[in-house]
Design an enzyme around this catalytic site. Structure first.
Site, PDB file in Angstrom:
ATOM      1  N   GLU A 116       0.845  -1.193   0.000  1.00 18.99           N
ATOM      2  CA  GLU A 116       0.000   0.000   0.000  1.00 18.99           C
ATOM      3  C   GLU A 116       0.878   1.239   0.000  1.00 18.99           C
ATOM      4  O   GLU A 116       2.103   1.166   0.230  1.00 18.99           O
ATOM      5  CB  GLU A 116      -0.946  -0.009   1.216  1.00 18.99           C
ATOM      6  CG  GLU A 116      -1.952  -1.159   1.160  1.00 18.99           C
ATOM      7  CD  GLU A 116      -2.910  -1.173   2.355  1.00 18.99           C
ATOM      8  OE1 GLU A 116      -2.677  -0.427   3.314  1.00 18.99           O
ATOM      9  OE2 GLU A 116      -3.880  -1.942   2.305  1.00 18.99           O
ATOM     10  N   HIS A 244      -9.408   9.592   4.356  1.00 17.45           N
ATOM     11  CA  HIS A 244      -9.141   8.605   3.322  1.00 17.45           C
ATOM     12  C   HIS A 244      -9.473   9.235   1.995  1.00 17.45           C
ATOM     13  O   HIS A 244     -10.560   9.782   1.808  1.00 17.45           O
ATOM     14  CB  HIS A 244      -9.975   7.333   3.538  1.00 17.45           C
ATOM     15  CG  HIS A 244      -9.414   6.156   2.808  1.00 17.45           C
ATOM     16  ND1 HIS A 244      -9.473   6.043   1.435  1.00 17.45           N
ATOM     17  CD2 HIS A 244      -8.762   5.052   3.237  1.00 17.45           C
ATOM     18  CE1 HIS A 244      -8.882   4.926   1.061  1.00 17.45           C
ATOM     19  NE2 HIS A 244      -8.437   4.305   2.139  1.00 17.45           N
ATOM     20  N   ARG A 292      -1.475   9.120   1.750  1.00 16.97           N
ATOM     21  CA  ARG A 292      -2.885   9.522   1.759  1.00 16.97           C
ATOM     22  C   ARG A 292      -3.106  11.023   1.877  1.00 16.97           C
ATOM     23  O   ARG A 292      -4.011  11.568   1.259  1.00 16.97           O
ATOM     24  CB  ARG A 292      -3.614   8.823   2.918  1.00 16.97           C
ATOM     25  CG  ARG A 292      -3.707   7.339   2.745  1.00 16.97           C
ATOM     26  CD  ARG A 292      -4.402   6.705   3.927  1.00 16.97           C
ATOM     27  NE  ARG A 292      -4.392   5.253   3.796  1.00 16.97           N
ATOM     28  CZ  ARG A 292      -5.037   4.444   4.601  1.00 16.97           C
ATOM     29  NH1 ARG A 292      -5.737   4.923   5.598  1.00 16.97           N
ATOM     30  NH2 ARG A 292      -4.987   3.138   4.422  1.00 16.97           N
ATOM     31  N   HIS A 353     -11.390   9.625   8.176  1.00 20.75           N
ATOM     32  CA  HIS A 353     -11.107   8.190   8.224  1.00 20.75           C
ATOM     33  C   HIS A 353     -10.466   7.726   9.526  1.00 20.75           C
ATOM     34  O   HIS A 353     -10.898   6.740  10.117  1.00 20.75           O
ATOM     35  CB  HIS A 353     -10.194   7.847   7.048  1.00 20.75           C
ATOM     36  CG  HIS A 353      -9.852   6.399   6.922  1.00 20.75           C
ATOM     37  ND1 HIS A 353     -10.813   5.420   6.760  1.00 20.75           N
ATOM     38  CD2 HIS A 353      -8.655   5.761   6.929  1.00 20.75           C
ATOM     39  CE1 HIS A 353     -10.221   4.233   6.661  1.00 20.75           C
ATOM     40  NE2 HIS A 353      -8.917   4.411   6.775  1.00 20.75           N
ATOM     41  N   ARG A 388      -0.690   8.510   9.667  1.00 14.38           N
ATOM     42  CA  ARG A 388      -0.626   7.051   9.814  1.00 14.38           C
ATOM     43  C   ARG A 388      -0.210   6.378   8.517  1.00 14.38           C
ATOM     44  O   ARG A 388      -0.781   6.636   7.465  1.00 14.38           O
ATOM     45  CB  ARG A 388      -2.007   6.524  10.244  1.00 14.38           C
ATOM     46  CG  ARG A 388      -2.095   5.009  10.318  1.00 14.38           C
ATOM     47  CD  ARG A 388      -3.483   4.597  10.726  1.00 14.38           C
ATOM     48  NE  ARG A 388      -4.450   4.815   9.672  1.00 14.38           N
ATOM     49  CZ  ARG A 388      -5.038   3.853   8.955  1.00 14.38           C
ATOM     50  NH1 ARG A 388      -4.738   2.588   9.188  1.00 14.38           N
ATOM     51  NH2 ARG A 388      -5.920   4.148   8.040  1.00 14.38           N
TER      52      ARG A 388
END
Length: 532
Positions: A116, A244, A292, A353, A388
């Site tokens: 990811e 997100h 992100r 998110h 994160r």
């Protein structure tokens, strides 16, 4: 009613359930789990992507995972916390498997690992595209079959109990604040019961519901952070709200908005405008696989620039059968609203998110309040720093649940039940007939936070949010003192407190850092040093 439990756990996601299982097997006392709805409705269930852990030592190692986490956190992550989570992750993966979690494997028996955004290697363990739901299922089965764990579903924790409730004056300068348990609303009697405990563990999950659109369930109202803040506990890094970048754009679903996992971009999904034009090349050389916060800001800017309510994620160039195999739930969900993702682009937009901050804890999950631990998304371990790294949250929850379980088992005998705690007093209060006052305030909080404390911020917007929240706070506190306790009213109080904390900490950070981006301080801290 007064209840006594040695271990009182408030919350029932991966953090709360894994902690419960770990302390229950030590047989050091009675274990009770307070769950505000049903056991299966937790943020954990909505985590699609997976769990990050070094498992393939042929290509990966702890140093790489640590470095990836530090980079994603904008170098303000706590190194000791990062090291603890990364190095202890493999043993906790093993335990999740022992509890019944089925991670996808390849034909040779090794884990089928995904990659990811922000990860330098393939290290994401997953179960199709509903990893969180699979972990939640396994843990629920284990918890429900454990006779030593008492589960109280549909019970709502109103406040944690400290010496404040015994008449003492408690401030943020009080050297020792002690937690004696919690006041809990019983859904059957509509009375607030007293739960005395030696050890109390806050595992209440996220706070995305303070925003208009979120991937979190509607119950994610920041209860833990708000309760601990009101008890004068330390809360940190609340300005770092992760949006997100790709929730499914479907106007009828905002709490939760359906999540299009980041793994889909790792798989090869390309972000495009509805016209089919790409745009990420304007923002980052990593294109659609950028972290992100960069992707969310890019989408936010493109939407504002072109007057759009969404952009698109395109996987139509990928093999259709492979797409269906890897993302069966996303395929089915999109098909249910008339979109075949193998032939059409997916409409997406950012949504609140994940909360990177929360109740400040040490390496054992201990807060600054004696006898109170915090785990999972409501805690601030220092792992995430300013942002994160994808799939680090689930593994953080189980690693810290393990550390907290070991520490609390060792120290539970240091605490005693405080029988002097008074029962909840609601004499003279009226039944709340003005429910519209609560529902309207909830809507206002969502609008304030989304419009003024969103992906891109400014001093002017933050000040406006502060002033509006202060007005709603005063109105709500007056209502709280006047009417009988209800879950909706308590959640509203918590949303206001949480929104205030996010706003205040955003105002205090005079720089753009990690997830906190402000037009008044657009130059990053590192770039300032270069200029000098």
């Amino acid at each position: 009613m007064v209840y006594k439990y040695d271990f009182l756990i408030i919350g029932s996601g991966i953090a709360g359930m894994s902690y419960a299982l770990k302390v229950a097997r030590a047989h050091k006392g009675k274990v009770c789990m307070i769950c505000k709805t049903s056991l299966d409705e937790a943020n954990t269930s909505f985590a699609q992507g997976g769990v990050a852990s070094v498992t393939n030592l042929e290509i990966d190692n702890f140093d790489k995972h640590i470095q990836d986490t530090m980079i994603a956190g904008d170098y303000i992550s706590d190194y000791d916390a990062v090291k603890q989570v990364v190095t202890k992750a493999p043993e906790q993966i093993k335990e999740l498997v022992e509890w019944g979690t089925n991670f996808d494997k390849m034909q040779d028996g090794r884990f089928d690992l995904h990659r990811e955004g922000g990860h330098s290697e393939f290290r994401i363990l997953h179960h199709a595209d509903d990893t969180g739901a699979e972990i939640q299922r396994a843990l629920m089965d284990a918890v429900r079959s454990n006779p030593d764990i008492i589960i109280k579903e549909n019970h709502f924790a109103v406040e944690i109990i400290t010496q404040h409730h015994l008449g003492a004056r408690v401030t943020r300068r009080t050297p020792y604040i002690n937690c004696y348990g919690a006041y809990v609303l019983n859904p059957e009697t509509q009375k607030v019961d007293t739960y005395l405990s030696k050890v109390t563990v806050m595992c209440t999950g996220g706070c995305g519901a303070v925003y208009q659109t979120t991937t979190n369930p509607v119950i994610a109202t920041g209860d833990g952070e708000a309760m601990v803040y009101r008890a004068k506990g330390t809360v940190a890094d609340m300005e770092f709200v992760q949006f997100h970048p790709t929730s499914l754009y479907h106007p009828g679903e905002t709490h939760p908005a359906f999540l299009i996992t980041e793994a889909m971009r790792g798989y090869g999904g390309i972000l495009k405008l509805p016209t089919g034009d790409t745009f990420m090349e304007k923002y980052d050389k990593r294109l659609s696989l950028a972290p992100r916060d960069i992707v969310a800001r890019a989408i936010d800017k493109e939407m504002k620039m072109h007057g759009l309510d969404h952009v698109c994620l395109d996987v139509t160039h990928k093999d259709p059968e492979e797409t269906k195999h890897h993302f069966p739930n996303i395929y089915a969900k999109c098909l249910s609203i008339g979109i075949d993702i193998t032939k059409e682009m997916i409409p997406v937009r950012p949504a609140a998110h994940y909360m990177c901050g929360g109740i400040k804890v040490d390496l054992n999950g201990c807060s600054n309040i004696e006898g109170l631990y915090a785990l999972g998304e409501c805690s601030c371990t220092g792992l995430h720093g300013g942002n994160r790294l994808a799939s680090n949250s689930l593994i953080e929850a189980v690693v810290y649940a393990d550390s907290a379980a070991k520490h609390s088992i060792e120290h539970v005998d240091d605490f005693v039940f405080n029988d002097k705690v008074p029962e909840w007093n609601d004499d003279g209060t009226l039944t709340n007939e003005e429910h519209v006052l609560i529902t309207q305030s909830v809507k206002e909080v969502g609008q304030i936070m989304s419009n003024y404390v969103g992906i891109v911020r400014s001093d002017l917007r933050l000040k406006r949010a502060w002033d509006r929240l202060d007005l709603i706070y005063e109105e709500t506190e007056a209502l709280f003192k006047r009417v009988k306790i209800s879950k909706d009213l308590c959640e509203l109080r918590n949303m206001i407190n949480t929104g205030y904390l996010i706003t205040r900490m955003a105002i205090e950070r005079k720089e753009s850092r990690g997830l906190h981006y402000t037009v008044d301080y657009p130059v990053h801290a590192y770039d300032k040093k270069k200029d000098k």
